[in-house]
Each structure stands twice: as C-alpha cells, then as structure tokens.
Design an enzyme around this catalytic site. Structure first.
Site, short mmCIF file in Angstrom:
data_model
loop_
_atom_site.label_atom_id
_atom_site.label_comp_id
_atom_site.label_asym_id
_atom_site.label_seq_id
_atom_site.Cartn_x
_atom_site.Cartn_y
_atom_site.Cartn_z
N ASP A 11 0.86 -1.18 0.00
CA ASP A 11 0.00 0.00 0.00
C ASP A 11 0.89 1.23 0.00
OD1 ASP A 11 -2.41 -1.40 0.02
OD2 ASP A 11 -2.49 -1.48 2.20
N ASP A 71 -6.64 -1.07 -5.24
CA ASP A 71 -7.82 -0.91 -4.37
C ASP A 71 -8.76 0.15 -4.94
OD1 ASP A 71 -6.62 -2.71 -2.62
OD2 ASP A 71 -5.89 -1.16 -1.26
#
Length: 166
Positions: A123, A137
């Site tokens: 991330d 995402d």
C-alpha cells in the site's frame, strides 16, 4: 463467424486484454513504490505517498489468518469477477458495465499478483483520514461503485445501446 458471434468474442477479448494490461501497469506502480518510497513520505496534494505492507485482506483485517487463506480468498474473488465478466461479455452488457468489470478485475488481479511472493500487499496512498491503500484498491472500489450505480438504472442509455447492438 456471424456478426452476432463477433460481438461477444470482441467484448470478451477486450475484457481480458485490457484487464491484463491494466494489471501490468498496477503491478509496475507497486514496484515503483517499493523502490522509491522506503523511508520517505511524499506530499501530493491531498494524498501522501508512503510505503506500508498490508498482511490483511482489507484494512489489515485477517492479518492473523494463514497465508494460504489470505491468498485463496482474494484469488477466488478475482476468479469470480473474471467469470462474471466473461459471461456478461457474451450477454447484452453495456460499455460502462464492461468497463467497470475490467477495472475491478485488473485491480483484483494486481493485488493477487502483489500478494503472491510474500503474502502481503503493498500500500502506498495515504490520506490521513482513511487507511493506507493502493491503486488496485482504487480500481476495485471505483469500479464497484460505478457498477452498482449504473446497474440500478434500468433506463441507462448504455444498457439500451447494448440491447440495440445485440
């Protein structure tokens, strides 16, 4: 091949090829984040670029599950999106619906590919008010939201155009 058969074949090919190409770009963004962001925080307007490795399935949830579970569940969901997209490609799905399925499939596939080597997802997008996330995402969430919104509209021009086409 008749014109009716060519439409679904072309739509299916578009779904697969575009999802694969987008997945490659998303994985490239992950590789860039791995190389450029360790120990750094880069301010980009409302978003910060910062590196975080998420062992969980979503928002860190499920981090204590066995690695095979954290891989199998997202992989199964990715296959489900792919199968649904494949079937909808042969039906009278409109461009918006197929576009949504393509970006959702690309995001899901990129996250599965990212998780394969070490069981974690990279991330790198941080807002300060939302858990750190990544570009795949974003593809999944935006694709799902647009898909849900347009699926509820039975009078969608995209749907009417698809029905006329087939």
């Amino acid at each position: 091949m008749t014109e009716h058969e060519a439409g679904p074949t072309r739509r299916r090919a578009s779904l697969i090829v575009l999802a694969a190409l987008l997945s490659v770009l998303l994985v490239a963004a992950k590789i860039a984040a791995d190389q450029l962001l360790p120990g750094r925080i880069i301010e980009v307007g409302l978003i910060q670029l910062r590196l975080l490795y998420n062992p969980g399935v979503a928002f860190g949830l499920g981090a204590d599950l066995p690695t095979w579970t954290r891989l199998a569940v997202p992989a199964a969901i990715t296959v489900g999106i792919g199968v649904y997209g494949w079937r909808r490609s042969a039906a009278a799905a409109g461009r918006i619906e197929l576009g949504c399925l393509t970006v959702m499939l690309a995001g899901a596939l990129a996250n599965v590919i990212d998780r394969l080597p070490d069981g974690v997802v990279t991330d790198y997008l941080h807002t300060g008010w939302w858990p750190t996330f990544n570009l795949p995402d974003t593809f999944i969430v935006v694709g799902a939201l647009v898909f849900a919104f347009t699926a509820r509209r039975s009078d969608s021009p995209d749907r009417a155009e698809a029905e006329r086409r087939d």
